[in-house]
Design a protein around this motif. Sequence first.
Motif, PDB file in Angstrom:
ATOM      1  N   TYR A   7     -53.942 -29.656 -12.641  1.00 10.39           N
ATOM      2  CA  TYR A   7     -52.603 -29.080 -12.719  1.00 10.39           C
ATOM      3  C   TYR A   7     -51.749 -29.423 -11.503  1.00 10.39           C
ATOM      4  O   TYR A   7     -52.247 -29.841 -10.471  1.00 10.39           O
ATOM      5  N   GLN A   8     -50.423 -29.218 -11.676  1.00 12.94           N
ATOM      6  CA  GLN A   8     -49.456 -29.260 -10.584  1.00 12.94           C
ATOM      7  C   GLN A   8     -49.119 -27.801 -10.282  1.00 12.94           C
ATOM      8  O   GLN A   8     -49.117 -26.967 -11.186  1.00 12.94           O
ATOM      9  N   LYS A  21     -53.971 -30.936  -8.520  1.00 11.00           N
ATOM     10  CA  LYS A  21     -55.000 -30.026  -8.004  1.00 11.00           C
ATOM     11  C   LYS A  21     -55.924 -29.662  -9.160  1.00 11.00           C
ATOM     12  O   LYS A  21     -55.593 -29.877 -10.320  1.00 11.00           O
ATOM     13  N   THR A  22     -57.078 -29.122  -8.812  1.00 14.40           N
ATOM     14  CA  THR A  22     -58.029 -28.721  -9.844  1.00 14.40           C
ATOM     15  C   THR A  22     -58.514 -27.304  -9.586  1.00 14.40           C
ATOM     16  O   THR A  22     -58.519 -26.829  -8.448  1.00 14.40           O
ATOM     17  N   LEU A  23     -58.933 -26.667 -10.654  1.00 16.18           N
ATOM     18  CA  LEU A  23     -59.598 -25.377 -10.549  1.00 16.18           C
ATOM     19  C   LEU A  23     -60.599 -25.283 -11.689  1.00 16.18           C
ATOM     20  O   LEU A  23     -60.525 -26.021 -12.661  1.00 16.18           O
ATOM     21  N   PHE A  24     -61.543 -24.398 -11.519  1.00 14.94           N
ATOM     22  CA  PHE A  24     -62.564 -24.166 -12.537  1.00 14.94           C
ATOM     23  C   PHE A  24     -62.384 -22.748 -13.048  1.00 14.94           C
ATOM     24  O   PHE A  24     -62.146 -21.827 -12.268  1.00 14.94           O
ATOM     25  N   PRO A  41     -47.371 -20.255 -12.660  1.00 17.09           N
ATOM     26  CA  PRO A  41     -46.340 -21.290 -12.852  1.00 17.09           C
ATOM     27  C   PRO A  41     -46.903 -22.711 -12.813  1.00 17.09           C
ATOM     28  O   PRO A  41     -46.264 -23.623 -12.312  1.00 17.09           O
ATOM     29  N   TYR A  42     -48.102 -22.905 -13.332  1.00 18.83           N
ATOM     30  CA  TYR A  42     -48.761 -24.213 -13.269  1.00 18.83           C
ATOM     31  C   TYR A  42     -48.264 -25.145 -14.372  1.00 18.83           C
ATOM     32  O   TYR A  42     -48.015 -24.725 -15.491  1.00 18.83           O
ATOM     33  N   ASN A  43     -48.176 -26.423 -14.034  1.00 21.28           N
ATOM     34  CA  ASN A  43     -47.944 -27.471 -15.020  1.00 21.28           C
ATOM     35  C   ASN A  43     -49.324 -28.059 -15.324  1.00 21.28           C
ATOM     36  O   ASN A  43     -49.819 -28.909 -14.595  1.00 21.28           O
TER      37      ASN A  43
END
Length: 70
Positions: A7-8, A21-24, A41-43
């Motif tokens: 995501y951005q 960026k990344t997340l799990f 507010p992630y893209n």
Amino acid sequence: MIFKVYYQELITEVPVREKTKTLFIEANSERDVRTKLAKNPYNIEFVTPVDNAFLEYEKQKEDFTVLEIE
């Protein structure tokens, strides 16, 4: 199941690899992931399930954490 989300940080940002960026996150499906992250507010660029060898590889990274959002 654990998913990796690319995501951005801002929904108005154009996806650029260097800023991604990344997340799990733990969820039942990709739809569930997107629902859980809807208030942020992630893209979101891409959501992929992580399992078996890929999950073990990701766990070796020091910044590996899984978000648990209800």
